[in-house]
Design a protein around this motif. Structure first.
Motif, PDB file in Angstrom:
ATOM      1  N   SER A 106       0.818  -1.218   0.000  1.00 10.40           N
ATOM      2  CA  SER A 106       0.000   0.000   0.000  1.00 10.40           C
ATOM      3  C   SER A 106       0.850   1.265   0.000  1.00 10.40           C
ATOM      4  O   SER A 106       0.378   2.329  -0.376  1.00 10.40           O
ATOM      5  N   LEU A 107       2.114   1.139   0.443  1.00  8.18           N
ATOM      6  CA  LEU A 107       2.997   2.306   0.484  1.00  8.18           C
ATOM      7  C   LEU A 107       3.802   2.471  -0.815  1.00  8.18           C
ATOM      8  O   LEU A 107       4.227   3.583  -1.139  1.00  8.18           O
ATOM      9  N   ALA A 108       4.020   1.363  -1.525  1.00  7.74           N
ATOM     10  CA  ALA A 108       4.774   1.444  -2.778  1.00  7.74           C
ATOM     11  C   ALA A 108       3.935   2.152  -3.835  1.00  7.74           C
ATOM     12  O   ALA A 108       2.735   1.937  -3.954  1.00  7.74           O
ATOM     13  N   LYS A 109       4.560   3.021  -4.579  1.00  5.51           N
ATOM     14  CA  LYS A 109       3.803   3.797  -5.561  1.00  5.51           C
ATOM     15  C   LYS A 109       3.358   2.957  -6.748  1.00  5.51           C
ATOM     16  O   LYS A 109       2.254   3.111  -7.255  1.00  5.51           O
ATOM     17  N   LYS A 110       4.231   2.036  -7.188  1.00  4.19           N
ATOM     18  CA  LYS A 110       3.877   1.214  -8.349  1.00  4.19           C
ATOM     19  C   LYS A 110       4.632  -0.115  -8.249  1.00  4.19           C
ATOM     20  O   LYS A 110       5.758  -0.232  -8.718  1.00  4.19           O
ATOM     21  N   ALA A 111       4.001  -1.079  -7.616  1.00  5.48           N
ATOM     22  CA  ALA A 111       4.658  -2.376  -7.427  1.00  5.48           C
ATOM     23  C   ALA A 111       3.718  -3.505  -7.832  1.00  5.48           C
ATOM     24  O   ALA A 111       2.489  -3.366  -7.766  1.00  5.48           O
ATOM     25  N   ILE A 112       4.313  -4.585  -8.259  1.00 11.35           N
ATOM     26  CA  ILE A 112       3.561  -5.809  -8.528  1.00 11.35           C
ATOM     27  C   ILE A 112       3.603  -6.658  -7.262  1.00 11.35           C
ATOM     28  O   ILE A 112       4.634  -6.750  -6.592  1.00 11.35           O
ATOM     29  N   ILE A 113       2.484  -7.279  -6.943  1.00 11.08           N
ATOM     30  CA  ILE A 113       2.388  -8.097  -5.738  1.00 11.08           C
ATOM     31  C   ILE A 113       2.460  -9.568  -6.132  1.00 11.08           C
ATOM     32  O   ILE A 113       1.754 -10.001  -7.050  1.00 11.08           O
ATOM     33  N   ALA A 114       3.284 -10.332  -5.428  1.00  8.64           N
ATOM     34  CA  ALA A 114       3.366 -11.775  -5.666  1.00  8.64           C
ATOM     35  C   ALA A 114       3.164 -12.485  -4.332  1.00  8.64           C
ATOM     36  O   ALA A 114       3.994 -12.360  -3.434  1.00  8.64           O
ATOM     37  N   ASP A 115       2.054 -13.191  -4.198  1.00  6.15           N
ATOM     38  CA  ASP A 115       1.813 -13.969  -2.971  1.00  6.15           C
ATOM     39  C   ASP A 115       2.364 -15.374  -3.205  1.00  6.15           C
ATOM     40  O   ASP A 115       1.728 -16.211  -3.848  1.00  6.15           O
ATOM     41  N   CYS A 116       3.561 -15.609  -2.676  1.00  5.38           N
ATOM     42  CA  CYS A 116       4.234 -16.891  -2.881  1.00  5.38           C
ATOM     43  C   CYS A 116       4.066 -17.832  -1.687  1.00  5.38           C
ATOM     44  O   CYS A 116       4.695 -18.882  -1.639  1.00  5.38           O
ATOM     45  N   ASP A 117       3.246 -17.464  -0.729  1.00  3.59           N
ATOM     46  CA  ASP A 117       2.948 -18.372   0.382  1.00  3.59           C
ATOM     47  C   ASP A 117       1.829 -19.302  -0.074  1.00  3.59           C
ATOM     48  O   ASP A 117       0.702 -19.266   0.447  1.00  3.59           O
ATOM     49  N   VAL A 118       2.132 -20.145  -1.054  1.00  3.16           N
ATOM     50  CA  VAL A 118       1.089 -20.897  -1.751  1.00  3.16           C
ATOM     51  C   VAL A 118       0.467 -21.999  -0.900  1.00  3.16           C
ATOM     52  O   VAL A 118      -0.631 -22.474  -1.190  1.00  3.16           O
ATOM     53  N   ASP A 119       1.152 -22.429   0.148  1.00  2.00           N
ATOM     54  CA  ASP A 119       0.588 -23.472   1.019  1.00  2.00           C
ATOM     55  C   ASP A 119      -0.466 -22.902   1.964  1.00  2.00           C
ATOM     56  O   ASP A 119      -1.349 -23.631   2.413  1.00  2.00           O
ATOM     57  N   LYS A 144      13.677   0.827   1.705  1.00  2.00           N
ATOM     58  CA  LYS A 144      13.862   1.336   0.335  1.00  2.00           C
ATOM     59  C   LYS A 144      15.264   1.904   0.161  1.00  2.00           C
ATOM     60  O   LYS A 144      15.924   1.670  -0.866  1.00  2.00           O
ATOM     61  N   GLU A 145      15.702   2.658   1.161  1.00  2.00           N
ATOM     62  CA  GLU A 145      17.023   3.279   1.063  1.00  2.00           C
ATOM     63  C   GLU A 145      18.132   2.246   1.209  1.00  2.00           C
ATOM     64  O   GLU A 145      19.086   2.221   0.428  1.00  2.00           O
ATOM     65  N   GLU A 146      17.994   1.367   2.221  1.00  2.00           N
ATOM     66  CA  GLU A 146      19.046   0.389   2.494  1.00  2.00           C
ATOM     67  C   GLU A 146      19.198  -0.629   1.355  1.00  2.00           C
ATOM     68  O   GLU A 146      20.303  -1.054   1.029  1.00  2.00           O
ATOM     69  N   ALA A 147      18.064  -1.047   0.773  1.00  2.00           N
ATOM     70  CA  ALA A 147      18.103  -2.075  -0.272  1.00  2.00           C
ATOM     71  C   ALA A 147      18.146  -1.476  -1.672  1.00  2.00           C
ATOM     72  O   ALA A 147      18.224  -2.224  -2.659  1.00  2.00           O
ATOM     73  N   GLY A 148      18.071  -0.158  -1.774  1.00  4.51           N
ATOM     74  CA  GLY A 148      18.137   0.488  -3.090  1.00  4.51           C
ATOM     75  C   GLY A 148      16.947   0.177  -3.960  1.00  4.51           C
ATOM     76  O   GLY A 148      17.080  -0.006  -5.180  1.00  4.51           O
ATOM     77  N   LEU A 149      15.750   0.141  -3.355  1.00  3.28           N
ATOM     78  CA  LEU A 149      14.548  -0.204  -4.129  1.00  3.28           C
ATOM     79  C   LEU A 149      14.010   1.013  -4.878  1.00  3.28           C
ATOM     80  O   LEU A 149      14.164   2.139  -4.468  1.00  3.28           O
ATOM     81  N   ALA A 201       5.037  -7.331 -14.354  1.00  2.00           N
ATOM     82  CA  ALA A 201       5.804  -6.108 -14.093  1.00  2.00           C
ATOM     83  C   ALA A 201       6.323  -5.506 -15.391  1.00  2.00           C
ATOM     84  O   ALA A 201       6.314  -4.279 -15.569  1.00  2.00           O
ATOM     85  N   GLU A 202       6.764  -6.374 -16.299  1.00  2.00           N
ATOM     86  CA  GLU A 202       7.254  -5.888 -17.593  1.00  2.00           C
ATOM     87  C   GLU A 202       6.113  -5.239 -18.381  1.00  2.00           C
ATOM     88  O   GLU A 202       6.293  -4.182 -18.990  1.00  2.00           O
ATOM     89  N   GLU A 203       4.948  -5.876 -18.353  1.00  3.18           N
ATOM     90  CA  GLU A 203       3.803  -5.336 -19.099  1.00  3.18           C
ATOM     91  C   GLU A 203       3.299  -4.034 -18.473  1.00  3.18           C
ATOM     92  O   GLU A 203       2.799  -3.157 -19.172  1.00  3.18           O
ATOM     93  N   ASP A 204       3.421  -3.921 -17.144  1.00  8.25           N
ATOM     94  CA  ASP A 204       2.916  -2.741 -16.435  1.00  8.25           C
ATOM     95  C   ASP A 204       3.990  -1.668 -16.269  1.00  8.25           C
ATOM     96  O   ASP A 204       3.741  -0.635 -15.660  1.00  8.25           O
ATOM     97  N   ASP A 205       5.180  -1.965 -16.807  1.00  6.53           N
ATOM     98  CA  ASP A 205       6.321  -1.045 -16.677  1.00  6.53           C
ATOM     99  C   ASP A 205       6.596  -0.718 -15.205  1.00  6.53           C
ATOM    100  O   ASP A 205       6.856   0.436 -14.852  1.00  6.53           O
ATOM    101  N   SER A 206       6.533  -1.734 -14.360  1.00  4.93           N
ATOM    102  CA  SER A 206       6.815  -1.567 -12.936  1.00  4.93           C
ATOM    103  C   SER A 206       8.258  -1.953 -12.650  1.00  4.93           C
ATOM    104  O   SER A 206       8.818  -2.841 -13.295  1.00  4.93           O
ATOM    105  N   ASP A 207       8.843  -1.291 -11.685  1.00  9.55           N
ATOM    106  CA  ASP A 207      10.244  -1.569 -11.380  1.00  9.55           C
ATOM    107  C   ASP A 207      10.421  -2.227 -10.014  1.00  9.55           C
ATOM    108  O   ASP A 207      11.524  -2.297  -9.507  1.00  9.55           O
ATOM    109  N   LEU A 208       9.326  -2.711  -9.423  1.00 10.57           N
ATOM    110  CA  LEU A 208       9.428  -3.353  -8.114  1.00 10.57           C
ATOM    111  C   LEU A 208       8.385  -4.453  -7.979  1.00 10.57           C
ATOM    112  O   LEU A 208       7.213  -4.260  -8.328  1.00 10.57           O
TER     113      LEU A 208
END
Length: 287
Positions: free
Chosen positions: A24-37, A282-287, A156-163
């Motif tokens: 909710s804080l990221a301006k333009k991010a793709i969400i991946a829920d990988c907790d599939v179990d 964001k700053e520490e990981a360079g996101l 992300a590629e289709e939506d031109d998202s960088d995160l």
């Protein structure tokens, strides 16, 4: 494109709560829920499914009764005990190794691939989301995690998202490894308990093995100050950075009941701390 994997050494630490808040804080991010179990990100984000993809996991042996000569070679060779006395296959015990098919002298056994779950491309109020549902009793969750991540990268590629923000599974199993592989940073949520400290050490070892920088958040940090110090010492030893602490608070539970992220639900100290942690990572990981 950067990928941030939110993981935890054990379940119930608040991983999904924090991952949803980051989304909710990221301006333009793709969400991946990988907790599939045990996925639960959809409870907060309420995705609208736009596309479905069938997921096929491991093959399962099938015995043709009209060809089977009941020589017992398949039962003797199956180390998983998946073949019953009446020469039928117990699907939940079959690991799909194919040994029975190999030893059968009359070619009565074939390996068959069946649908084991679904992956989805969805839309949410915060942007596109890739997620999945694994069938009951099905395995190969790591393979399904990889499928979700591949969908997220394409979206992300289709939506031109960088995160891409990944809500990963707890623990250190194959699904966690599939979540971390190729990620740019791991955000590890832990809590100051004995089991939390132990499992944090294991997950930090996994991140270190893949040379992925790890950043740690200590949730419920006011419950045990001595264990918080142990966590900080362990992080120093493992080269991980503690980027924030969150107190015990009812806000996450109340927000979950309302189907909102903590940032949406309340403008209080807890949500302010989340925002501060997000800015730090964001700053520490360079996101």
């Amino acid at each position: 494109m950067k990928q941030l994997a939110v993981i935890s050494g054990k379940g119930g630490t608040g991983k999904t709560t924090i991952a949803a808040a980051f989304v909710s804080l990221a301006k333009k991010a793709i969400i991946a829920d990988c907790d599939v179990d045990a996925s639960n990100m959809h409870l907060v984000l309420k995705p609208e499914i736009l596309k479905k993809h069938d997921f096929y996991a491991l093959p399962t042996a099938s015995i043709e009764p009209t060809l089977c000569m009941k020589c017992n070679l398949c039962r003797e060779s199956c180390r998983f005990g998946a073949i019953e006395e009446n020469f039928t296959v117990e699907g939940y015990r079959c690991e799909g190794c194919g040994v029975c098919e190999y030893v059968c002298p009359v070619n009565a056994i074939k390996m068959q691939i069946e649908k084991a779950g679904e992956a989805y491309e969805s839309g949410t109020r915060f942007g596109p989301m890739a997620h999945a549902k694994l069938g009951i009793g099905e395995e190969a969750s790591g393979k399904l995690v990889t499928m979700v991540r591949e969908l997220a990268i394409r979206m992300a590629e289709e939506d031109d998202s960088d995160l891409i923000i990944i809500d990963g599974p707890p623990g250190t199993g194959c699904s966690v490894i599939a979540t971390l592989t190729g990620a740019d940073a791991a955000f590890v949520v832990t809590e100051p308990t004995i089991s939390g400290i132990h499992d944090l050490g294991r997950v930090l070892e996994v991140a270190s093995h893949f040379r992925i920088p790890a950043f740690v958040c200590i949730n419920k940090s006011d419950l045990n100050e001595a264990n918080v110090r142990k966590i900080e010492e362990k992080c120093d030893l493992c080269g991980a950075t503690v980027v924030g602490k969150l107190p015990f608070d009812k806000t996450p539970t109340e927000a979950m009941i309302e189907g909102k992220t903590v940032v949406e639900y309340a403008s209080n100290t807890f949500s302010s701390n989340i925002k501060q942690i997000w800015n730090t990572i964001k700053e520490e990981a360079g996101l």
